[in-house]
Design a protein around this motif. Structure first.
Motif, PDB file in Angstrom:
ATOM      1  N   GLY A 212       0.813  -1.214   0.000  1.00  0.00           N
ATOM      2  CA  GLY A 212       0.000   0.000   0.000  1.00  0.00           C
ATOM      3  C   GLY A 212       0.845   1.262   0.000  1.00  0.00           C
ATOM      4  N   LEU A 213       1.945   1.240   0.756  1.00  0.00           N
ATOM      5  CA  LEU A 213       2.818   2.406   0.798  1.00  0.00           C
ATOM      6  C   LEU A 213       3.499   2.629  -0.547  1.00  0.00           C
ATOM      7  CD1 LEU A 213       4.042   4.718   2.350  1.00  0.00           C
ATOM      8  CD2 LEU A 213       5.751   3.149   3.317  1.00  0.00           C
ATOM      9  N   VAL A 214       3.900   1.545  -1.212  1.00  0.00           N
ATOM     10  CA  VAL A 214       4.503   1.689  -2.544  1.00  0.00           C
ATOM     11  C   VAL A 214       3.483   2.269  -3.521  1.00  0.00           C
ATOM     12  CG1 VAL A 214       5.608   0.504  -4.473  1.00  0.00           C
ATOM     13  CG2 VAL A 214       6.121  -0.209  -2.138  1.00  0.00           C
ATOM     14  N   VAL A 215       2.220   1.844  -3.411  1.00  0.00           N
ATOM     15  CA  VAL A 215       1.171   2.388  -4.279  1.00  0.00           C
ATOM     16  C   VAL A 215       0.991   3.887  -4.025  1.00  0.00           C
ATOM     17  CG1 VAL A 215      -1.311   2.337  -4.761  1.00  0.00           C
ATOM     18  CG2 VAL A 215      -0.041   0.194  -4.570  1.00  0.00           C
ATOM     19  N   VAL A 216       1.055   4.304  -2.762  1.00  0.00           N
ATOM     20  CA  VAL A 216       0.975   5.729  -2.440  1.00  0.00           C
ATOM     21  C   VAL A 216       2.116   6.492  -3.106  1.00  0.00           C
ATOM     22  CG1 VAL A 216       1.161   7.433  -0.576  1.00  0.00           C
ATOM     23  CG2 VAL A 216      -0.273   5.407  -0.276  1.00  0.00           C
ATOM     24  N   LEU A 217       3.322   5.929  -3.036  1.00  0.00           N
ATOM     25  CA  LEU A 217       4.470   6.563  -3.668  1.00  0.00           C
ATOM     26  C   LEU A 217       4.291   6.644  -5.183  1.00  0.00           C
ATOM     27  CD1 LEU A 217       7.417   4.925  -1.696  1.00  0.00           C
ATOM     28  CD2 LEU A 217       6.554   7.239  -1.475  1.00  0.00           C
ATOM     29  N   CYS A 218       3.777   5.563  -5.775  1.00  0.00           N
ATOM     30  CA  CYS A 218       3.499   5.574  -7.222  1.00  0.00           C
ATOM     31  C   CYS A 218       2.523   6.686  -7.576  1.00  0.00           C
ATOM     32  CB  CYS A 218       2.921   4.230  -7.657  1.00  0.00           C
ATOM     33  SG  CYS A 218       4.116   2.893  -7.760  1.00  0.00           S
ATOM     34  N   SER A 219       1.523   6.892  -6.728  1.00  0.00           N
ATOM     35  CA  SER A 219       0.513   7.916  -6.987  1.00  0.00           C
ATOM     36  C   SER A 219       1.113   9.315  -6.902  1.00  0.00           C
ATOM     37  CB  SER A 219      -0.636   7.775  -5.992  1.00  0.00           C
ATOM     38  OG  SER A 219      -1.266   6.512  -6.106  1.00  0.00           O
ATOM     39  N   LEU A 220       1.950   9.542  -5.900  1.00  0.00           N
ATOM     40  CA  LEU A 220       2.602  10.843  -5.756  1.00  0.00           C
ATOM     41  C   LEU A 220       3.542  11.108  -6.939  1.00  0.00           C
ATOM     42  CD1 LEU A 220       3.443  10.797  -1.932  1.00  0.00           C
ATOM     43  CD2 LEU A 220       1.704  12.191  -3.072  1.00  0.00           C
ATOM     44  N   ARG A 221       4.283  10.085  -7.321  1.00  0.00           N
ATOM     45  CA  ARG A 221       5.179  10.221  -8.480  1.00  0.00           C
ATOM     46  C   ARG A 221       4.385  10.534  -9.739  1.00  0.00           C
ATOM     47  NH1 ARG A 221       7.090   8.108 -13.154  1.00  0.00           N
ATOM     48  NH2 ARG A 221       5.091   7.014 -13.256  1.00  0.00           N
ATOM     49  N   ALA A 222       3.259   9.816  -9.913  1.00  0.00           N
ATOM     50  CA  ALA A 222       2.422  10.025 -11.102  1.00  0.00           C
ATOM     51  C   ALA A 222       1.815  11.422 -11.099  1.00  0.00           C
ATOM     52  CB  ALA A 222       1.328   8.962 -11.158  1.00  0.00           C
ATOM     53  N   TRP A 223       1.438  11.927  -9.921  1.00  0.00           N
ATOM     54  CA  TRP A 223       0.868  13.265  -9.829  1.00  0.00           C
ATOM     55  C   TRP A 223       1.846  14.298 -10.400  1.00  0.00           C
ATOM     56  CZ3 TRP A 223      -0.901  15.936  -4.592  1.00  0.00           C
ATOM     57  CH2 TRP A 223      -1.502  17.148  -4.908  1.00  0.00           C
ATOM     58  N   ALA A 224       3.099  14.221  -9.965  1.00  0.00           N
ATOM     59  CA  ALA A 224       4.092  15.178 -10.430  1.00  0.00           C
ATOM     60  C   ALA A 224       4.439  14.946 -11.902  1.00  0.00           C
ATOM     61  CB  ALA A 224       5.348  15.085  -9.561  1.00  0.00           C
ATOM     62  N   TYR A 225       4.678  13.699 -12.267  1.00  0.00           N
ATOM     63  CA  TYR A 225       5.147  13.384 -13.627  1.00  0.00           C
ATOM     64  C   TYR A 225       4.072  13.674 -14.671  1.00  0.00           C
ATOM     65  CZ  TYR A 225       7.851  10.873 -17.185  1.00  0.00           C
ATOM     66  OH  TYR A 225       8.579  10.535 -18.303  1.00  0.00           O
ATOM     67  N   ILE A 226       2.840  13.227 -14.401  1.00  0.00           N
ATOM     68  CA  ILE A 226       1.749  13.486 -15.343  1.00  0.00           C
ATOM     69  C   ILE A 226       1.433  14.974 -15.411  1.00  0.00           C
ATOM     70  CG2 ILE A 226      -0.708  13.108 -15.774  1.00  0.00           C
ATOM     71  CD1 ILE A 226      -0.372  10.282 -14.776  1.00  0.00           C
ATOM     72  N   GLY A 227       1.551  15.656 -14.279  1.00  0.00           N
ATOM     73  CA  GLY A 227       1.327  17.093 -14.274  1.00  0.00           C
ATOM     74  C   GLY A 227       2.309  17.824 -15.174  1.00  0.00           C
ATOM     75  N   ILE A 228       3.587  17.424 -15.122  1.00  0.00           N
ATOM     76  CA  ILE A 228       4.601  18.034 -15.985  1.00  0.00           C
ATOM     77  C   ILE A 228       4.316  17.721 -17.459  1.00  0.00           C
ATOM     78  CG2 ILE A 228       7.038  17.984 -16.632  1.00  0.00           C
ATOM     79  CD1 ILE A 228       6.558  19.545 -14.135  1.00  0.00           C
ATOM     80  N   ILE A 229       4.037  16.446 -17.745  1.00  0.00           N
ATOM     81  CA  ILE A 229       3.788  16.050 -19.132  1.00  0.00           C
ATOM     82  C   ILE A 229       2.544  16.753 -19.688  1.00  0.00           C
ATOM     83  CG2 ILE A 229       3.145  14.110 -20.627  1.00  0.00           C
ATOM     84  CD1 ILE A 229       4.844  12.318 -18.860  1.00  0.00           C
ATOM     85  N   THR A 230       1.499  16.868 -18.863  1.00  0.00           N
ATOM     86  CA  THR A 230       0.235  17.440 -19.318  1.00  0.00           C
ATOM     87  C   THR A 230       0.367  18.914 -19.679  1.00  0.00           C
ATOM     88  OG1 THR A 230      -1.061  15.886 -17.987  1.00  0.00           O
ATOM     89  CG2 THR A 230      -2.155  17.918 -18.666  1.00  0.00           C
ATOM     90  N   TYR A 231       1.018  19.684 -18.827  1.00  0.00           N
ATOM     91  CA  TYR A 231       1.009  21.132 -19.000  1.00  0.00           C
ATOM     92  C   TYR A 231       2.294  21.710 -19.589  1.00  0.00           C
ATOM     93  CZ  TYR A 231      -3.319  21.142 -16.351  1.00  0.00           C
ATOM     94  OH  TYR A 231      -4.603  20.923 -15.932  1.00  0.00           O
ATOM     95  N   LEU A 232       3.338  20.895 -19.748  1.00  0.00           N
ATOM     96  CA  LEU A 232       4.570  21.431 -20.328  1.00  0.00           C
ATOM     97  C   LEU A 232       4.360  21.970 -21.747  1.00  0.00           C
ATOM     98  CD1 LEU A 232       7.604  21.922 -19.932  1.00  0.00           C
ATOM     99  CD2 LEU A 232       8.022  19.633 -20.874  1.00  0.00           C
ATOM    100  N   PRO A 233       3.649  21.239 -22.632  1.00  0.00           N
ATOM    101  CA  PRO A 233       3.404  21.815 -23.972  1.00  0.00           C
ATOM    102  C   PRO A 233       2.650  23.140 -23.922  1.00  0.00           C
ATOM    103  CG  PRO A 233       2.933  19.465 -23.969  1.00  0.00           C
ATOM    104  CD  PRO A 233       3.119  19.862 -22.544  1.00  0.00           C
TER     105      PRO A 233
END
Length: 394
Positions: A212-233
């Motif tokens: 569960g803790l690893v899944v939380v970390l995956c979610s936090l990582r995805a929040w930042a990474y997807i946020g950068i990919i989504t709005y960088l263009p």
């Protein structure tokens, strides 16, 4: 590996390449949609959020169903859903129809990943599981990387509607994979079961908490990474940088290709030096490069973009493999959590950043808030109880 095993792996890898060819088109078309449909940053972010949330809800359920019934969905059908949903979305000016088509593409993606990841897991020798997971994820990451650049060229020279041409490789690929499925019977016995007498990670009473803790970390990582990919263009095209679509899409493509290198490196090094150690290392290294994206300009900013992608992706395969090994009886469910639920949380985060940008009146300032989940990741990773296996020489 025998011929049948190799054939099934080729189908899974080829399917992953095709499925992941489509979702990265969304950030590239967002600037045009914002301009053409007069969308707010929030409404633009919701398009990405709908894709990720739909996928996140279905993937764990699909994975659990696959674990319990040992049945998998048809890869060609998943590919068709993915390619047609995204490719047709640009033809409508109705916002809600667009959301429905994006949801259809998300369903195809969601049904594909857990079944394909379970197949790769079962066919992989346990001491090289991180490596084979990295090969599978790399196939999707390569298409995920080149897709924005191709989309940028099409939009620049042929208009937004030319994105419909993207359906052609998906349709052809689905027919090719369908032929493979008809000729090759499904694998009923895994290499892993032949080569291991006990799990490589000994599960104890903390296994669910650790997963569960690893899944939380995956979610936090995805929040930042997807946020950068989504709005960088959008930041580079509509912001004070004033770049054109082709240049921006090239930057995004190089960023994603750098992430591919990070995935391969993370998978291989986690096999050699241990999952938790490499997870913490990747998270720690990502922080300064994230800061460089917003605190520097010119070449330093580009270095920040590319190296942040490398280390954020470095953690990706490692975290996926950790959850699979902590939940060995539910590999499809574990894959659905890390590939689906976590990406959905990242998509929700993208909408939140869009809302913050509208509220603050500044997209760069809102995006910089993503440094918070980036910093939290290595701190929380320290508390994962994960028994590290000794490196295995081959």
């Amino acid at each position: 590996m025998d011929t049948t095993t190799n054939t099934r792996l080729r189908a899974a890898i080829g399917g992953h390449f095709l499925v992941d060819l489509y979702s990265p088109i969304l950030p590239i078309i967002l600037p045009a949609l914002i301009t053409n449909l007069n969308l707010s940053y929030l409404m633009a972010g919701i398009i990405v959020t709908v894709f990720n949330v739909t996928s996140s809800i279905i993937q764990p359920v699909s994975g659990l169903y696959s674990d319990r019934t040992k049945r998998s969905v048809s890869i060609p059908v998943c590919v068709l859903f993915s390619c047609l949903g995204i490719s047709l979305a640009v033809l409508t000016s109705n916002y809600y129809i667009m959301l429905a088509l994006v949801s259809g593409a998300a369903i195809g993606t969601a049904l594909f990943h857990p079944a394909a990841m379970d197949s790769v897991y079962r066919l992989s020798p346990p001491h090289k599981r991180g490596f084979y997971n990295s090969i599978f994820t790399t196939s999707g990451s390569l298409s995920y990387s080149i897709s924005p650049f191709i989309a940028g060229i099409l939009i620049t020279y042929f208009g937004l509607s030319s994105i419909t041409w993207f359906a052609i490789p998906g349709i052809i690929g689905a027919a090719w994979i369908y032929g493979i499925e008809k000729r090759s019977p499904a694998i009923t016995e895994s290499i892993s079961s032949k080569s291991e007498s006990k799990p490589i990670v000994e599960r104890k009473q903390f296994w669910w908490a650790s997963a569960g803790l690893v899944v939380v970390l995956c979610s936090l990582r995805a929040w930042a990474y997807i946020g950068i990919i989504t709005y960088l263009p959008t930041l580079l095209i509509l912001g004070h940088y004033g770049m054109d679509t082709v240049t921006t899409s090239l930057i995004v493509t190089i960023m994603l290709l750098t992430g591919v290198g990070g995935q391969v490196a993370g998978g291989m090094l986690s096999d050699r030096f241990g999952r938790k150690r490499m997870l913490i290392l990747g998270f720690v290294c990502a922080i300064p490069f994230f800061g460089m994206i917003f605190l520097t300009q010119g070449w330093a900013m580009y270095v920040g973009i590319f190296m942040y992608a490398f280390f954020a992706s470095f953690c990706y395969v490692t975290s996926v493999t950790m959850v699979q090994e902590l939940l060995p009886g539910s590999v499809g469910f574990a894959s659905g959590l890390t590939l689906g639920l976590c990406m959905g949380m990242g998509g929700i985060g993208a909408a939140i950043i869009g809302w913050a940008a509208d509220l603050m009146g500044s997209l760069p300032h809102a995006m910089f808030l993503l440094i918070i989940p980036t910093i939290l990741c290595p701190i929380l990773a320290v508390f994962i109880k994960y028994p590290e296996e000794k490196p295995i020489s081959v």
